[in-house]
Design an enzyme around this catalytic site. Structure first.
Site, PDB file in Angstrom:
ATOM      1  N   SER A  82       0.812  -1.215   0.000  1.00 31.87           N
ATOM      2  CA  SER A  82       0.000   0.000   0.000  1.00 31.87           C
ATOM      3  C   SER A  82       0.849   1.270   0.000  1.00 31.87           C
ATOM      4  O   SER A  82       0.341   2.358  -0.294  1.00 31.87           O
ATOM      5  CB  SER A  82      -0.947   0.015   1.206  1.00 31.87           C
ATOM      6  OG  SER A  82      -1.896  -1.023   1.115  1.00 31.87           O
ATOM      7  N   GLY A 113      -4.401  -1.876  -0.885  1.00 31.28           N
ATOM      8  CA  GLY A 113      -3.538  -1.605  -2.024  1.00 31.28           C
ATOM      9  C   GLY A 113      -3.199  -0.126  -2.115  1.00 31.28           C
ATOM     10  O   GLY A 113      -3.763   0.707  -1.393  1.00 31.28           O
ATOM     11  N   GLY A 153      -2.396   3.787  -3.980  1.00 33.59           N
ATOM     12  CA  GLY A 153      -2.886   4.712  -4.990  1.00 33.59           C
ATOM     13  C   GLY A 153      -4.331   5.143  -4.849  1.00 33.59           C
ATOM     14  O   GLY A 153      -5.019   4.833  -3.878  1.00 33.59           O
ATOM     15  N   CYS A 188      -9.495  -1.418   3.516  1.00 32.79           N
ATOM     16  CA  CYS A 188      -8.733  -0.274   3.009  1.00 32.79           C
ATOM     17  C   CYS A 188      -9.101   0.041   1.558  1.00 32.79           C
ATOM     18  O   CYS A 188     -10.188   0.536   1.306  1.00 32.79           O
ATOM     19  CB  CYS A 188      -7.239  -0.526   3.183  1.00 32.79           C
ATOM     20  SG  CYS A 188      -6.273   1.006   3.222  1.00 32.79           S
ATOM     21  N   LEU A 189      -8.258  -0.238   0.585  1.00 37.08           N
ATOM     22  CA  LEU A 189      -8.617   0.020  -0.808  1.00 37.08           C
ATOM     23  C   LEU A 189      -9.858  -0.765  -1.197  1.00 37.08           C
ATOM     24  O   LEU A 189     -10.717  -0.258  -1.935  1.00 37.08           O
ATOM     25  CB  LEU A 189      -7.459  -0.350  -1.736  1.00 37.08           C
ATOM     26  CG  LEU A 189      -7.705  -0.084  -3.228  1.00 37.08           C
ATOM     27  CD1 LEU A 189      -7.676   1.411  -3.532  1.00 37.08           C
ATOM     28  CD2 LEU A 189      -6.684  -0.810  -4.092  1.00 37.08           C
ATOM     29  N   GLN A 192     -12.804   1.131  -0.092  1.00 31.66           N
ATOM     30  CA  GLN A 192     -13.050   2.276  -0.962  1.00 31.66           C
ATOM     31  C   GLN A 192     -13.663   1.854  -2.296  1.00 31.66           C
ATOM     32  O   GLN A 192     -14.579   2.508  -2.803  1.00 31.66           O
ATOM     33  CB  GLN A 192     -11.736   3.013  -1.195  1.00 31.66           C
ATOM     34  CG  GLN A 192     -11.128   3.587   0.077  1.00 31.66           C
ATOM     35  CD  GLN A 192      -9.632   3.856  -0.058  1.00 31.66           C
ATOM     36  OE1 GLN A 192      -9.075   3.805  -1.152  1.00 31.66           O
ATOM     37  NE2 GLN A 192      -8.978   4.135   1.066  1.00 31.66           N
ATOM     38  N   ASN A 201      -3.472   2.926   7.055  1.00 36.86           N
ATOM     39  CA  ASN A 201      -2.596   3.316   5.960  1.00 36.86           C
ATOM     40  C   ASN A 201      -3.434   3.659   4.733  1.00 36.86           C
ATOM     41  O   ASN A 201      -3.664   2.810   3.877  1.00 36.86           O
ATOM     42  CB  ASN A 201      -1.597   2.205   5.613  1.00 36.86           C
ATOM     43  CG  ASN A 201      -0.717   2.582   4.442  1.00 36.86           C
ATOM     44  OD1 ASN A 201      -0.563   3.749   4.128  1.00 36.86           O
ATOM     45  ND2 ASN A 201      -0.162   1.592   3.773  1.00 36.86           N
ATOM     46  N   TYR A 252      -7.233   8.051   1.182  1.00 33.86           N
ATOM     47  CA  TYR A 252      -8.560   8.301   0.623  1.00 33.86           C
ATOM     48  C   TYR A 252      -9.633   7.790   1.575  1.00 33.86           C
ATOM     49  O   TYR A 252      -9.386   6.899   2.395  1.00 33.86           O
ATOM     50  CB  TYR A 252      -8.689   7.630  -0.749  1.00 33.86           C
ATOM     51  CG  TYR A 252      -7.680   8.164  -1.741  1.00 33.86           C
ATOM     52  CD1 TYR A 252      -7.991   9.251  -2.552  1.00 33.86           C
ATOM     53  CD2 TYR A 252      -6.412   7.606  -1.839  1.00 33.86           C
ATOM     54  CE1 TYR A 252      -7.054   9.765  -3.443  1.00 33.86           C
ATOM     55  CE2 TYR A 252      -5.466   8.117  -2.725  1.00 33.86           C
ATOM     56  CZ  TYR A 252      -5.799   9.194  -3.526  1.00 33.86           C
ATOM     57  OH  TYR A 252      -4.874   9.704  -4.388  1.00 33.86           O
ATOM     58  N   HIS A 274      -6.820  -1.413   9.217  1.00 38.14           N
ATOM     59  CA  HIS A 274      -6.266  -2.757   9.043  1.00 38.14           C
ATOM     60  C   HIS A 274      -6.485  -3.566  10.324  1.00 38.14           C
ATOM     61  O   HIS A 274      -5.848  -3.302  11.338  1.00 38.14           O
ATOM     62  CB  HIS A 274      -4.768  -2.680   8.728  1.00 38.14           C
ATOM     63  CG  HIS A 274      -4.477  -2.279   7.325  1.00 38.14           C
ATOM     64  ND1 HIS A 274      -3.939  -3.140   6.391  1.00 38.14           N
ATOM     65  CD2 HIS A 274      -4.674  -1.109   6.668  1.00 38.14           C
ATOM     66  CE1 HIS A 274      -3.802  -2.518   5.241  1.00 38.14           C
ATOM     67  NE2 HIS A 274      -4.242  -1.278   5.389  1.00 38.14           N
ATOM     68  N   GLU A 307      -5.647  -6.651  10.815  1.00 40.71           N
ATOM     69  CA  GLU A 307      -4.593  -7.642  11.064  1.00 40.71           C
ATOM     70  C   GLU A 307      -3.515  -7.035  11.971  1.00 40.71           C
ATOM     71  O   GLU A 307      -3.193  -5.848  11.873  1.00 40.71           O
ATOM     72  CB  GLU A 307      -3.990  -8.138   9.751  1.00 40.71           C
ATOM     73  CG  GLU A 307      -2.983  -7.219   9.095  1.00 40.71           C
ATOM     74  CD  GLU A 307      -3.620  -6.043   8.381  1.00 40.71           C
ATOM     75  OE1 GLU A 307      -2.861  -5.179   7.882  1.00 40.71           O
ATOM     76  OE2 GLU A 307      -4.856  -5.969   8.323  1.00 40.71           O
TER      77      GLU A 307
END
Length: 379
Positions: free
Chosen positions: A50, A245, A247, A273-274, A277, A315, A318, A356, A358
């Site tokens: 990420s 991930g 970007g 996370c990603l 989104q 982390n 966005y 996250h 984990e």
């Protein structure tokens, strides 16, 4: 002998020009600068996909003192553009260490920047926001560095998913690592099977899924929704996990179209996370960029259902919009800025979290979410 090799020159897009020392790889590198508030886990952070495209400024002032080892890698290599630290410790001391951080960075061709005021950088990012920067061990001219930065793509213009995702499907069967026994725990018998879409998945996320009693097949980001729907219908899989991930999720148009098909098919899904989104975007609610993002292993998140505050690893740059409450229930909120940290969709067997859960390198109090995924797909 010192591992600090030579001078490095740093230029940021707000015009700030700094001189520091370097360790790790010598190069001229462009990336986005962010700060991370974790007190430990620098190797896990640097090997987290990420962070692709980013320079990570560590607020912890002493970095390198426990070395690195193969056991703590979150992926096959380091992905960040570089790391920025106040003080690099070349002399490491840890019985698990296999090599120095400097040797690790050289092996992975990653730049290290040290002997720089990280407090100044962190406050600047906090006040002005994450920004692009260039660092060089060979170019000292400010105007030349400025020109390089102006002619380089921004992080939101690059599809880093294509760089970090696996190129072929594979089974993951490793469970979580026990730091009491210093070995992997025995994986429980799988009660369900899922496909993990790899947008840059962390190794310990896969370990936690397996530990929850779920069989895992990791597949590339250019997956076919039709293939997954067929597998779900013939009971080859029981659900889909969308990974973390790097970007901007808005650039992932092909992935969004495939996720929309999975939503229509009512396949149970869980995103982190990603993945969180992308689920929002695929439901028609576009993400927005935070001023400086959330990066660290000590961020408080409130579980709305239980009322408990969980300390989480974060982390991301966005976030999903507040008006998504039109179609989903908010399950978690960030206590730093009240942004949405978790969702459960109203008319679909889908939920997601921004943080996250984990425990690598963060705390363990959110890992129950993996068991909740098993309960969802068993229902």
């Amino acid at each position: 002998m010192s591992e600090v090799s030579k001078k490095v020159y740093v230029y940021l897009e707000n015009g700030t020009f700094l001189e520091a020392n370097s360790f790790g790889a010598d190069d001229t590198v462009v990336g986005e600068i962010v700060f991370n508030t974790s007190m430990s886990g620098y190797q896990e952070i640097m090997s987290d996909p990420s962070y692709a495209g980013q320079f990570v400024t560590f607020t912890m002032p002493e970095i390198g003192n426990v070395g690195v080892n193969d056991q703590d890698m979150e992926s096959s290599k380091a992905h960040a553009k570089g790391m920025i630290v106040r003080k690099y410790q070349a002399r490491y001391s840890n019985f698990r260490a296999e090599e120095s951080l400097n040797a690790f960075l050289i092996k992975h061709n990653i730049m290290g920047i040290c002997d720089i005021d990280t407090r100044f950088l962190t406050k600047m990012i906090r006040n002005e926001g994450a920004m692009m920067m260039v660092a060089s061990t060979s170019i000292s001219d400010k105007d030349e560095l400025k020109k390089i930065l102006e002619n380089s793509p921004r992080i939101e213009d690059v599809n880093y998913i294509e760089q970090v995702s696996t190129k072929k499907a594979y089974k993951h069967e490793t469970s979580t690592y026990s730091y009491r026994e210093f070995e992997y725990e025995a994986a429980p018998t799988a009660k369900a099977n899922i496909a993990v879409i790899d947008f840059g998945v962390k190794r310990n996320i896969l370990n936690e899924i397996v530990s929850a009693g779920i069989g895992v097949e990791v597949i590339p980001n250019d997956f076919s929704a039709d293939d997954l729907i067929a597998k779900y219908n013939d009971k080859s899989i029981d659900g889909v996990f969308l990974s973390n991930g790097p970007g901007d999720p808005l650039v992932l148009k092909k992935e969004q179209e495939q996720i929309k098909k999975l939503i229509v098919a009512k396949i149970p899904m869980f995103g982190i996370c990603l993945g969180h989104q992308l689920l929002s975007i695929s439901h028609g609610y576009d993400t927005f960029k935070l001023k400086f993002g959330h990066h660290g292993g000590n961020h408080p998140v409130k579980n709305i259902k239980t009322g408990l505050v969980e300390i989480t690893a974060q982390n991301h740059n966005y976030n999903v919009p507040d008006n998504i409450v039109e179609i989903a229930e908010v399950t978690h909120t960030n206590l730093f800025d009240n942004t949405i940290e978790g969702l459960r969709y109203n008319d679909s067997p889908i939920f997601s979290v921004q943080h996250h859960p984990e425990a690598s390198p963060g705390p363990k109090e959110s890992k129950y979410i993996f068991s909740e995924f098993l309960s969802l797909i068993k229902r």
